[in-house]
Write a protein that holds these residues in place. Structure first.
Motif, PDB file in Angstrom:
ATOM      1  N   ARG A  63      93.939  78.369  35.253  1.00 57.72           N
ATOM      2  CA  ARG A  63      93.482  79.473  34.411  1.00 57.72           C
ATOM      3  C   ARG A  63      92.716  80.486  35.243  1.00 57.72           C
ATOM      4  N   PRO A  64      92.885  81.781  34.981  1.00 58.91           N
ATOM      5  CA  PRO A  64      92.112  82.796  35.711  1.00 58.91           C
ATOM      6  C   PRO A  64      90.616  82.526  35.559  1.00 58.91           C
ATOM      7  N   LEU A  65      89.917  82.506  36.668  1.00 58.47           N
ATOM      8  CA  LEU A  65      88.497  82.149  36.658  1.00 58.47           C
ATOM      9  C   LEU A  65      87.688  83.075  35.755  1.00 58.47           C
ATOM     10  N   ARG A  66      87.999  84.360  35.790  1.00 59.16           N
ATOM     11  CA  ARG A  66      87.208  85.330  35.025  1.00 59.16           C
ATOM     12  C   ARG A  66      87.456  85.218  33.526  1.00 59.16           C
ATOM     13  N   SER A  67      88.482  84.466  33.116  1.00 57.55           N
ATOM     14  CA  SER A  67      88.765  84.318  31.688  1.00 57.55           C
ATOM     15  C   SER A  67      87.978  83.169  31.064  1.00 57.55           C
ATOM     16  N   LEU A  68      87.328  82.367  31.893  1.00 55.70           N
ATOM     17  CA  LEU A  68      86.619  81.188  31.393  1.00 55.70           C
ATOM     18  C   LEU A  68      85.209  81.565  30.936  1.00 55.70           C
ATOM     19  N   ARG A  69      84.875  81.153  29.724  1.00 60.34           N
ATOM     20  CA  ARG A  69      83.528  81.391  29.213  1.00 60.34           C
ATOM     21  C   ARG A  69      82.524  80.514  29.967  1.00 60.34           C
ATOM     22  N   PRO A  70      81.239  80.936  30.042  1.00 53.55           N
ATOM     23  CA  PRO A  70      80.238  80.196  30.820  1.00 53.55           C
ATOM     24  C   PRO A  70      80.160  78.707  30.482  1.00 53.55           C
ATOM     25  N   ALA A  71      80.197  78.359  29.196  1.00 52.18           N
ATOM     26  CA  ALA A  71      80.088  76.940  28.823  1.00 52.18           C
ATOM     27  C   ALA A  71      81.277  76.147  29.340  1.00 52.18           C
ATOM     28  N   ARG A  72      82.468  76.723  29.235  1.00 52.67           N
ATOM     29  CA  ARG A  72      83.673  76.068  29.726  1.00 52.67           C
ATOM     30  C   ARG A  72      83.629  75.963  31.252  1.00 52.67           C
ATOM     31  N   LEU A  73      83.175  77.024  31.895  1.00 48.52           N
ATOM     32  CA  LEU A  73      83.085  77.037  33.352  1.00 48.52           C
ATOM     33  C   LEU A  73      82.110  75.969  33.842  1.00 48.52           C
ATOM     34  N   ALA A  74      81.011  75.800  33.127  1.00 44.16           N
ATOM     35  CA  ALA A  74      80.012  74.796  33.519  1.00 44.16           C
ATOM     36  C   ALA A  74      80.558  73.384  33.423  1.00 44.16           C
ATOM     37  N   ARG A  75      81.507  73.162  32.513  1.00 40.04           N
ATOM     38  CA  ARG A  75      82.111  71.835  32.403  1.00 40.04           C
ATOM     39  C   ARG A  75      83.177  71.606  33.461  1.00 40.04           C
ATOM     40  N   MET A  76      83.689  72.689  34.047  1.00 35.81           N
ATOM     41  CA  MET A  76      84.765  72.567  35.028  1.00 35.81           C
ATOM     42  C   MET A  76      84.276  72.542  36.462  1.00 35.81           C
ATOM     43  N   ARG A  77      83.183  73.236  36.732  1.00 40.26           N
ATOM     44  CA  ARG A  77      82.697  73.259  38.105  1.00 40.26           C
ATOM     45  C   ARG A  77      81.170  73.241  38.132  1.00 40.26           C
ATOM     46  N   ALA A  78      80.617  72.573  39.139  1.00 44.14           N
ATOM     47  CA  ALA A  78      79.174  72.516  39.345  1.00 44.14           C
ATOM     48  C   ALA A  78      78.872  73.110  40.713  1.00 44.14           C
ATOM     49  N   VAL A  79      77.788  73.883  40.800  1.00 46.44           N
ATOM     50  CA  VAL A  79      77.498  74.651  42.008  1.00 46.44           C
ATOM     51  C   VAL A  79      76.102  74.326  42.518  1.00 46.44           C
ATOM     52  N   LEU A  80      76.006  74.037  43.808  1.00 45.24           N
ATOM     53  CA  LEU A  80      74.718  73.892  44.472  1.00 45.24           C
ATOM     54  C   LEU A  80      74.565  75.060  45.435  1.00 45.24           C
ATOM     55  N   PRO A  81      73.748  76.066  45.090  1.00 48.54           N
ATOM     56  CA  PRO A  81      73.562  77.205  45.994  1.00 48.54           C
ATOM     57  C   PRO A  81      72.662  76.830  47.171  1.00 48.54           C
ATOM     58  N   GLN A  82      72.589  77.734  48.143  1.00 47.47           N
ATOM     59  CA  GLN A  82      71.728  77.481  49.304  1.00 47.47           C
ATOM     60  C   GLN A  82      70.278  77.346  48.891  1.00 47.47           C
ATOM     61  N   ARG A  83      69.850  78.213  47.997  1.00 51.09           N
ATOM     62  CA  ARG A  83      68.439  78.232  47.585  1.00 51.09           C
ATOM     63  C   ARG A  83      68.360  78.098  46.070  1.00 51.09           C
ATOM     64  N   VAL A  84      67.473  77.217  45.624  1.00 49.73           N
ATOM     65  CA  VAL A  84      67.233  77.045  44.196  1.00 49.73           C
ATOM     66  C   VAL A  84      65.759  77.348  43.942  1.00 49.73           C
ATOM     67  N   THR A  85      65.491  78.381  43.158  1.00 47.47           N
ATOM     68  CA  THR A  85      64.117  78.784  42.865  1.00 47.47           C
ATOM     69  C   THR A  85      63.759  78.388  41.437  1.00 47.47           C
ATOM     70  N   VAL A  86      62.684  77.642  41.303  1.00 49.68           N
ATOM     71  CA  VAL A  86      62.176  77.250  39.991  1.00 49.68           C
ATOM     72  C   VAL A  86      60.770  77.808  39.877  1.00 49.68           C
ATOM     73  N   ALA A  87      60.601  78.786  38.996  1.00 50.55           N
ATOM     74  CA  ALA A  87      59.323  79.498  38.917  1.00 50.55           C
ATOM     75  C   ALA A  87      58.251  78.716  38.172  1.00 50.55           C
ATOM     76  N   PHE A  88      58.656  77.831  37.272  1.00 49.39           N
ATOM     77  CA  PHE A  88      57.689  77.091  36.460  1.00 49.39           C
ATOM     78  C   PHE A  88      57.575  75.657  36.961  1.00 49.39           C
ATOM     79  N   PRO A  89      56.440  75.003  36.699  1.00 49.31           N
ATOM     80  CA  PRO A  89      56.210  73.655  37.246  1.00 49.31           C
ATOM     81  C   PRO A  89      56.937  72.547  36.499  1.00 49.31           C
TER      82      PRO A  89
END
Length: 251
Positions: A63-89
């Protein structure tokens, strides 16, 4: 299946990716390597759907990647970026649990999944610690645990070993290898060529936004190829323990 066809990405006058084509199937562990600025992270961002290509196409599961809604995309692929910023404790356990957003599991199933992910990434003892107080390596492992609990069949990992000590580098790559062996599609950006040689079944070498080699470590880790790509003399050794890569030092 991830299918990238003739993808280019531009940012103003800069061309970050130049006519890149790549197919990665279930059960594959593909390492993407290359010097700084080669386009590795840009490619991963395109695969994740975070960056739209200037030209070309990307499909995920046909399926074209841009056609996938965010919830569907989250179930299909998981991403670990280089930097993860969490502002709250948030605690480490709470950060890991963020990967369960939208989960259709029972509370008991979620708890078991959380415990397993935190055990395999060696962060269970950090569960009650505030994420901002953790070291860089500890934060990286907590973030990886968050990615694992998504249970997505495609894992996209951007330099997951960069902040880790040797033991945890090996541990993370074992997790990646195990996920691919279980049938998942795993793409990991690495700077450590020896880790790529030891764990990846396939290596994609990039330079200046383009793919210059794609194949098994034995095929693409040739001294002339690596020396040209990295701009320094590199030796490749084949021994009983496998293939090793090292810079050639003057004596």
């Amino acid at each position: 299946m991830i299918d990238v066809r003739s993808v280019s990405v531009s940012a103003g006058p800069a061309r970050l990716l130049a006519d890149v084509s790549l197919r990665v199937g279930p059960g594959e562990l593909v390492a993407v390597v290359g010097p700084n600025g080669a386009g590795k992270s840009s490619l991963l961002s395109v695969l994740a759907g975070d960056v739209a290509p200037s030209s070309g196409s990307v499909t995920l599961g046909g399926r074209p990647l841009r056609s996938l809604r965010p919830a569907r995309l989250a179930r299909m692929r998981a991403v670990l970026p280089q930097r993860v910023t969490v502002a709250f404790p948030f605690t480490a356990a709470e950060v890991v649990a963020m990967g369960l957003y939208g989960s259709r599991l029972t509370a008991v199933e979620e708890e078991k999944l959380l415990e397993g992910a935190m055990a395999v990434t060696d962060v269970a003892h950090l569960a009650a610690r505030a994420y901002p107080t953790l070291s860089g390596g500890e934060q990286a492992r907590v973030s990886l645990a968050r990615v694992l609990v998504q249970r997505a069949p495609v894992l996209l990992l951007d330099e997951p070993t960069a902040a880790l000590d040797i033991r945890h580098q090996e541990q993370v790559m074992c997790v990646a290898r195990d996920r691919s062996a279980a049938g998942d599609t795993v793409v990991v950006v690495l700077h450590d060529l020896n880790l790529a040689a030891a764990y990846a079944g396939r290596v994609v070498v990039m330079r200046s936004g383009a793919v210059v080699a794609d194949g098994s470590p034995a095929e693409v880790f040739a001294p002339d190829v690596l020396s040209e790509v990295y701009g320094c003399a590199i030796d490749v050794h084949h021994g009983g323990s496998g293939l090793t890569v090292s810079p050639r030092r003057a004596h």
